[in-house]
Enzyme design. Structure first.
Site, PDB file in Angstrom:
ATOM      1  N   GLU A   1     -17.840 -12.628  -2.129  1.00 47.46           N
ATOM      2  CA  GLU A   1     -17.765 -11.225  -1.710  1.00 47.46           C
ATOM      3  C   GLU A   1     -18.946 -10.868  -0.794  1.00 47.46           C
ATOM      4  O   GLU A   1     -18.774 -10.153   0.205  1.00 47.46           O
ATOM      5  CB  GLU A   1     -17.727 -10.313  -2.953  1.00 47.46           C
TER       6      GLU A   1
ATOM      7  N   TRP B   1      -3.429   0.015  15.903  1.00 48.90           N
ATOM      8  CA  TRP B   1      -4.154  -1.230  15.641  1.00 48.90           C
ATOM      9  C   TRP B   1      -3.334  -2.307  16.332  1.00 48.90           C
ATOM     10  O   TRP B   1      -2.228  -2.619  15.916  1.00 48.90           O
ATOM     11  CB  TRP B   1      -4.251  -1.455  14.134  1.00 48.90           C
TER      12      TRP B   1
ATOM     13  N   CYS C   1      -1.928   0.750  11.972  1.00 48.85           N
ATOM     14  CA  CYS C   1      -1.604   1.989  12.686  1.00 48.85           C
ATOM     15  C   CYS C   1      -1.418   3.163  11.713  1.00 48.85           C
ATOM     16  O   CYS C   1      -0.990   2.972  10.574  1.00 48.85           O
ATOM     17  CB  CYS C   1      -0.312   1.815  13.461  1.00 48.85           C
TER      18      CYS C   1
ATOM     19  N   GLU D   1     -17.591  -9.190   7.725  1.00 49.08           N
ATOM     20  CA  GLU D   1     -16.755  -8.071   8.147  1.00 49.08           C
ATOM     21  C   GLU D   1     -17.495  -7.070   9.006  1.00 49.08           C
ATOM     22  O   GLU D   1     -16.954  -6.598   9.995  1.00 49.08           O
ATOM     23  CB  GLU D   1     -16.259  -7.297   6.917  1.00 49.08           C
TER      24      GLU D   1
HETATM   25  O1  M6R Z   1      -5.848  -2.476  -0.029  1.00 49.29           O
HETATM   26  P1  M6R Z   1      -6.109  -3.848  -0.563  1.00 49.29           P
HETATM   27  O2  M6R Z   1      -7.096  -3.875  -1.663  1.00 49.29           O
HETATM   28  O3  M6R Z   1      -4.839  -4.567  -0.949  1.00 49.29           O
HETATM   29  O4  M6R Z   1      -6.738  -4.649   0.638  1.00 49.29           O
HETATM   30  C1  M6R Z   1      -6.996  -6.003   0.532  1.00 49.29           C
HETATM   31  C2  M6R Z   1      -7.894  -6.472   1.644  1.00 49.29           C
HETATM   32  O5  M6R Z   1      -7.307  -6.222   2.888  1.00 49.29           O
HETATM   33  C3  M6R Z   1      -9.261  -5.793   1.589  1.00 49.29           C
HETATM   34  O6  M6R Z   1      -9.896  -5.988   0.375  1.00 49.29           O
HETATM   35  C4  M6R Z   1     -10.166  -6.329   2.722  1.00 49.29           C
HETATM   36  O7  M6R Z   1     -10.498  -7.652   2.484  1.00 49.29           O
HETATM   37  C5  M6R Z   1     -11.393  -5.434   2.838  1.00 49.29           C
HETATM   38  N1  M6R Z   1     -11.636  -5.134   4.202  1.00 49.29           N
HETATM   39  C6  M6R Z   1     -12.596  -6.040   2.238  1.00 49.29           C
HETATM   40  O8  M6R Z   1     -13.753  -5.329   2.468  1.00 49.29           O
END
Ligand code: M6R
Length: 606
Positions: free
Chosen positions: A478, A74, A2, A485
């Site tokens: 990755e 969200w 959110c 995603e």
């Molecule tokens: O902000 P952060 O790097 O801590 O976020 C971690 C994950 O939530 C983030 O990398 C997520 O997996 C992405 N959507 C990947 O594309």
């Protein structure tokens, strides 16, 4: 997650709230709303779906006021419908919330027993009712707010409007971030500096347990004990940065293309280009370290895995990498000669923050590889290693990933030299290799048309496998994560050596197998895996380099040839093809690339 904005302003507020909410869209949301006081009454406009739906509601039924609150939701408790969209109103109180009120069920039961009627399925609505109850009990708004905060368990950032208190907004933070913006005769609160960017770049961050009362000219901040608190006001360089897609269709596409320039900035901050030596800021003595513990989630965790390969190989320094949500509860054995590295684009990921705090409680020094340095993790680590890639808006991380990998690559070289594993000449050679990465990454992005053609076929698949060895294994993870995603196609990344231990059962004519294999010391083994897959009718998409292309077994369905490079920077150079593949598959499928379903950019609750 959110997004929150609150404005005590002097100009029409509805447009400003929505402008700010647009800057929070990147966090992921499924409904939105705003509220203000009009003629002494609290009024709100809400809509499920995107902000354009809310704009249409506001256009049809304008909300004329100068002070108000807004929210992108969200969904956690309750479906993404209008009735569950924030703001929630109870009596004289309107509330927007980011987080989860863990004890909402018992609070709700108590409120219902007192005759309160709820109009949503959310946990948030209890907050509005509790404040309203306290006001009815005769408390003033500040006391009613504090009394309510004392009853809440869980994570929250809140913004609250109280009817009759026209020029005041109250906010609180326990977990998810909340920033206070200082304007000229106007004050703001918001989820981050970006949200406040159109109005001010002078920002203070609340600490956990803080609450704040803003009016036109001031912010009164109180700590958890209710005592007045000072929080430093910072001038943010990026707060007013325009978030534009330029000529690109999506932020993700732009961010993929931004990577060479972004990595150039990153690398420039970690090497001395006059001497070609590493210059990692923060004064960590790598020679004295016994171990590194990396924690992160999602793509940040995967960047950490690549760091492990590089640091262990070059610096002979043991590195553990763990998903933060597991690490934080596992009670891992640690010692104070271990450096904790928190990897996070946002610097706000709840699990990563908790894992970091666990390490700090064990007496470990800590570093944060962060994009948002003015974040909670940024404020709590001993050393910030900024990634310098600029705001990342696409939910699927791309440029932050390569910038994180670039930082860890520089750290690996610096640690290797500090620990006497390479001499000065080798350090210089590796730094020069690193400096070549942006140019080669740009070459790699030129594979766009070739990848686009592959994407048309991959988009038809139900499942996709990604295989790699060495640092190409995390890159395979990755690639699979990116595809899942944004295209919603099931994908798995595996260490290629694991193929025969299970995943080979999935190989058939319908399942594309993406094999990442530059011509390095692992190449022959990866080529054998390719043959094994092809022998079973598997459709191989082979991502390699010119030497790999020459030596590859015949029969790959598609060969994507990235530029030749030193193994040190292969993860950087090989990233663009997998990112572009996910991107073009998603485009081919007509998916919402920048805001994929169910995903949030910044996961500030568990
Ligand atoms: O902000 P952060 O790097 O801590 O976020 C971690 C994950 O939530 C983030 O990398 C997520 O997996 C992405 N959507 C990947 O594309």
């Amino acid at each position: 997650m959110c997004g929150i904005i609150g404005i005590v302003g002097t100009k029409p507020v509805a447009e400003r709230l929505i402008e700010s909410l647009k800057r929070l869209e990147y966090r992921g949301y499924d409904s939105a709303g705003i509220a203000a006081q009009v003629d002494g009454k609290l009024v709100r406009r809400r809509a499920p779906g995107k902000l354009r739906e809310l704009e249409a509601v506001v256009a049809a039924d304008p909300l004329i006021a100068e002070t108000g609150i807004g929210h992108t939701r969200w969904a956690t408790h309750g479906a993404p419908t209008e009735r569950n969209a924030h703001p929630h109103i109870a009596g004289r109180v309107a509330v927007v919330h980011n987080g989860i009120i863990e004890n909402f069920a018992e609070l709700k039961a108590e409120l219902i027993a007192k005759g309160r009627v709820f109009s949503s399925d959310t946990d948030t609505e209890v907050v509005a009712h509790l404040i309203d109850e306290a006001l009815n009990d005769g408390l003033d708004p500040q006391a009613a707010f504090k009394a309510t905060l004392d009853k809440l368990r869980g994570a929250y950032a809140l913004a609250v409007l109280v009817g009759g208190e026209r020029e005041v907004i109250m906010g609180a933070r326990n977990g998810p971030p909340l920033a206070v913006g200082y304007g000229d005769g106007e004050m703001f609160i918001g989820s981050d500096g970006l949200a406040l960017g159109p109005f001010t770049n002078r920002v203070a961050y609340l600490e956990d347990g803080d609450y704040v009362i803003i009016d036109h000219n001031s912010a009164k901040i109180f700590d958890e004990a209710g005592l007045p608190a000072e929080r430093p006001i910072k001038t943010l360089a990026a707060a007013s940065a325009v978030m534009e897609k330029g000529n690109y269709r999506h932020f993700m596409e732009k961010e993929i293309h931004d990577q060479p320039e972004g990595c150039q900035r990153t690398i420039a901050a970690y090497v001395d280009t006059l001497s070609d030596r590493t210059a990692v800021p923060g004064g960590i003595d790598f020679a004295k370290l016994e171990r590194i513990q990396i924690v992160g989630c999602g793509t940040a965790y995967i960047a950490g895995l690549i760091g492990k390969y590089l640091i262990e190989q070059l610096a002979d320094l043991p590195v553990d990498v763990e998903i933060a949500s597991e690490f934080r509860y596992r009670e891992p054995a640690l010692n104070s000669a271990t450096l904790a590295i928190a990897m996070s684009q946002s610097g706000e990921t709840a699990d990563t923050l908790a894992a970091l705090r666990y390490c700090q409680a064990k007496g470990m020094r800590s570093a944060g590889v962060l994009n948002t340095v003015e974040s909670t993790i940024g404020r709590e680590v001993d050393v910030v290693w900024p990634i310098h890639c600029g705001p990342e808006i696409g939910v699927a991380s791309t440029k932050a990933f390569t910038a994180q990998v670039a930082v860890l690559t520089a750290v690996a070289v610096a640690a290797a030299h500090a620990r006497g594993k390479i001499d000065g000449d080798e350090e210089k050679r590796l730094v020069r290799v690193l400096l070549e990465a942006p140019r080669l990454m740009a070459e790699s992005i030129k594979l766009e048309e070739a990848v686009k053609a592959v994407a048309v076929e991959v988009a038809k698949a139900r499942d996709v496998l990604y295989l790699g060895r060495g640092p190409m294994y995390p890159l395979a993870l990755e690639g699979a994560l990116k595809l899942k995603e944004i295209s919603y196609i099931h994908a798995e990344g595996y260490a290629a050596g694991e193929l025969k231990h299970g995943p080979i059962a999935l190989v058939d004519e319908q399942t594309p197998i993406v094999i990442l294999a530059p011509f390095d010391s692992y190449f022959e083994k990866s080529a054998s895996n390719m043959s094994e897959v092809m022998a079973r009718g598997g459709q191989v998409v082979f991502i390699t380099d010119p030497d790999g292309e020459r030596h590859a077994p015949a029969g790959a369905r598609v060969v994507v040839t990235a530029p030749r490079c030193d193994p040190l920077i292969a993860p950087l150079v090989m990233s663009a093809p997998i990112q572009l593949l996910a991107y073009y598959v998603a485009v081919q499928k007509g998916a919402d690339v920048d805001q994929p379903r169910n995903l949030a950019k910044s996961v500030t609750v568990e």
